[in-house]
Design a protein around this motif. Structure first.
Motif, PDB file in Angstrom:
ATOM      1  N   ILE A   1       0.648  -1.388  -0.074  1.00 33.61           N
ATOM      2  CA  ILE A   1       0.324  -0.457   0.177  1.00 33.61           C
ATOM      3  C   ILE A   1       0.848   1.472  -0.047  1.00 33.61           C
ATOM      4  N   THR A   2       0.230   2.159  -0.847  1.00 37.11           N
ATOM      5  CA  THR A   2       1.306   3.344  -0.864  1.00 37.11           C
ATOM      6  C   THR A   2       0.422   4.553  -0.447  1.00 37.11           C
ATOM      7  N   SER A   3      -0.785   4.591  -0.341  1.00 37.27           N
ATOM      8  CA  SER A   3      -1.836   5.939   0.248  1.00 37.27           C
ATOM      9  C   SER A   3      -3.012   5.476   1.291  1.00 37.27           C
ATOM     10  N   VAL A   4      -3.165   5.663   1.974  1.00 38.71           N
ATOM     11  CA  VAL A   4      -4.699   5.685   2.669  1.00 38.71           C
ATOM     12  C   VAL A   4      -4.838   6.956   3.146  1.00 38.71           C
ATOM     13  N   GLU A   5      -6.230   6.868   2.859  1.00 36.73           N
ATOM     14  CA  GLU A   5      -6.249   8.342   3.846  1.00 36.73           C
ATOM     15  C   GLU A   5      -8.119   8.011   3.928  1.00 36.73           C
ATOM     16  N   TRP A   6      -8.172   8.787   4.985  1.00 32.06           N
ATOM     17  CA  TRP A   6      -9.903   8.504   4.979  1.00 32.06           C
ATOM     18  C   TRP A   6     -10.923   9.579   5.185  1.00 32.06           C
ATOM     19  N   ASN A   7     -11.986   8.913   4.510  1.00 34.26           N
ATOM     20  CA  ASN A   7     -12.807   9.795   3.887  1.00 34.26           C
ATOM     21  C   ASN A   7     -13.639  10.902   5.164  1.00 34.26           C
ATOM     22  N   THR A   8     -12.744  12.715   4.747  1.00 30.59           N
ATOM     23  CA  THR A   8     -12.840  13.202   6.284  1.00 30.59           C
ATOM     24  C   THR A   8     -14.774  13.836   6.257  1.00 30.59           C
ATOM     25  N   ILE A   9     -15.877  12.899   5.573  1.00 29.64           N
ATOM     26  CA  ILE A   9     -16.942  13.033   5.685  1.00 29.64           C
ATOM     27  C   ILE A   9     -17.990  11.892   6.138  1.00 29.64           C
ATOM     28  N   ASP A  10     -17.866  10.705   6.221  1.00 27.21           N
ATOM     29  CA  ASP A  10     -17.790   9.596   6.077  1.00 27.21           C
ATOM     30  C   ASP A  10     -17.139   8.883   7.209  1.00 27.21           C
ATOM     31  N   SER A  11     -16.801   8.961   8.255  1.00 28.84           N
ATOM     32  CA  SER A  11     -15.511   8.071   8.989  1.00 28.84           C
ATOM     33  C   SER A  11     -15.544   6.813   8.772  1.00 28.84           C
ATOM     34  N   SER A  12     -16.614   5.822   8.079  1.00 36.55           N
ATOM     35  CA  SER A  12     -16.615   3.903   7.556  1.00 36.55           C
ATOM     36  C   SER A  12     -16.208   3.637   6.101  1.00 36.55           C
ATOM     37  N   VAL A  13     -15.748   5.233   5.789  1.00 35.43           N
ATOM     38  CA  VAL A  13     -15.555   5.564   4.317  1.00 35.43           C
ATOM     39  C   VAL A  13     -13.644   5.858   3.801  1.00 35.43           C
ATOM     40  N   PHE A  14     -12.715   5.160   3.325  1.00 32.33           N
ATOM     41  CA  PHE A  14     -11.025   5.456   3.329  1.00 32.33           C
ATOM     42  C   PHE A  14     -10.911   5.064   1.330  1.00 32.33           C
ATOM     43  N   ALA A  15      -9.939   5.423   0.660  1.00 31.10           N
ATOM     44  CA  ALA A  15      -9.327   5.176  -0.198  1.00 31.10           C
ATOM     45  C   ALA A  15      -7.812   4.607   0.080  1.00 31.10           C
ATOM     46  N   ALA A  16      -7.508   4.052  -1.137  1.00 33.01           N
ATOM     47  CA  ALA A  16      -6.043   3.578  -0.605  1.00 33.01           C
ATOM     48  C   ALA A  16      -5.381   3.136  -1.864  1.00 33.01           C
ATOM     49  N   ALA A  17      -4.048   3.350  -2.674  1.00 34.03           N
ATOM     50  CA  ALA A  17      -3.380   3.026  -3.708  1.00 34.03           C
ATOM     51  C   ALA A  17      -2.297   2.299  -3.337  1.00 34.03           C
ATOM     52  N   GLY A  18      -2.054   1.495  -4.644  1.00 33.55           N
ATOM     53  CA  GLY A  18      -0.909   0.337  -4.082  1.00 33.55           C
ATOM     54  C   GLY A  18      -0.287  -0.166  -5.072  1.00 33.55           C
ATOM     55  N   ALA A  19       0.852  -0.871  -5.451  1.00 32.84           N
ATOM     56  CA  ALA A  19       2.028  -0.918  -6.194  1.00 32.84           C
ATOM     57  C   ALA A  19       1.034  -1.956  -7.037  1.00 32.84           C
ATOM     58  N   ASP A  20      -0.018  -2.250  -6.886  1.00 33.18           N
ATOM     59  CA  ASP A  20      -0.941  -3.109  -7.822  1.00 33.18           C
ATOM     60  C   ASP A  20      -1.278  -2.006  -9.143  1.00 33.18           C
ATOM     61  N   ASP A  21      -0.925  -0.654  -8.749  1.00 32.57           N
ATOM     62  CA  ASP A  21      -1.243   0.569  -9.604  1.00 32.57           C
ATOM     63  C   ASP A  21      -2.757   0.691 -10.016  1.00 32.57           C
ATOM     64  N   GLY A  22      -3.252   0.337  -7.695  1.00 33.48           N
ATOM     65  CA  GLY A  22      -4.797   0.352  -7.897  1.00 33.48           C
ATOM     66  C   GLY A  22      -5.072   1.288  -7.202  1.00 33.48           C
ATOM     67  N   VAL A  23      -5.868   1.274  -7.433  1.00 32.62           N
ATOM     68  CA  VAL A  23      -6.885   3.097  -5.855  1.00 32.62           C
ATOM     69  C   VAL A  23      -7.761   2.345  -6.415  1.00 32.62           C
ATOM     70  N   SER A  24      -8.460   2.351  -5.117  1.00 29.38           N
ATOM     71  CA  SER A  24      -9.982   1.559  -3.999  1.00 29.38           C
ATOM     72  C   SER A  24     -10.093   2.394  -3.148  1.00 29.38           C
ATOM     73  N   GLN A  25     -11.675   2.408  -3.429  1.00 31.62           N
ATOM     74  CA  GLN A  25     -12.944   2.620  -2.110  1.00 31.62           C
ATOM     75  C   GLN A  25     -12.760   1.857  -1.235  1.00 31.62           C
ATOM     76  N   TRP A  26     -13.468   1.724   0.002  1.00 34.36           N
ATOM     77  CA  TRP A  26     -13.592   1.278   1.194  1.00 34.36           C
ATOM     78  C   TRP A  26     -14.533   1.189   1.920  1.00 34.36           C
ATOM     79  N   ASP A  27     -15.691   1.136   2.145  1.00 35.10           N
ATOM     80  CA  ASP A  27     -17.214   1.231   2.744  1.00 35.10           C
ATOM     81  C   ASP A  27     -16.854   0.052   3.675  1.00 35.10           C
ATOM     82  N   LEU A  28     -16.324   0.352   5.522  1.00 41.09           N
ATOM     83  CA  LEU A  28     -16.240  -0.234   6.241  1.00 41.09           C
ATOM     84  C   LEU A  28     -17.802  -1.217   7.162  1.00 41.09           C
TER      85      LEU A  28
END
Length: 95
Positions: free
Chosen positions: A9-36
């Motif tokens: 994982i190269t970067s992770v950042e939590w959404n400031t508006i929705d505390s259950s959502v975060f975005a992640a970037a990785g060495a697999d050249d992907g950007v993903s958004q997750w909702d826990l």
């Protein structure tokens, strides 16, 4: 079908508006958004190609190379900005 191999994982950042959502970037050249906050029971029948994906995965973008950072836009809720060797992208969230 989307391949979710384990990569650094190269970067992770939590959404400031929705505390259950975060975005992640990785060495697999992907950007993903997750909702826990999403649970398996929240998801109805999924298409055959998607049933192996975790229900918490909201979005997956694989169009950049060597993604280094992901940040939520400070003035546009739900918009992410990713930087990579191949340039930067603005990625929006629709709910």
């Amino acid at each position: 079908m989307v391949n979710l191999k384990q990569h650094s994982i190269t970067s992770v950042e939590w959404n400031t508006i929705d505390s259950s959502v975060f975005a992640a970037a990785g060495a697999d050249d992907g950007v993903s958004q997750w909702d826990l906050s999403v649970e398996s029971s929240d998801v109805g029948a999924r298409a055959d190609g998607l049933k192996d994906l975790p229900p918490q995965l909201l979005f997956l973008h694989q169009g950049q190379s060597e993604v280094k950072e992901i940040h939520w836009h400070p003035q546009l809720p739900g918009v992410m900005i990713s930087t990579a060797l191949s340039g930067f992208n603005l990625l929006g969230q629709h709910r």
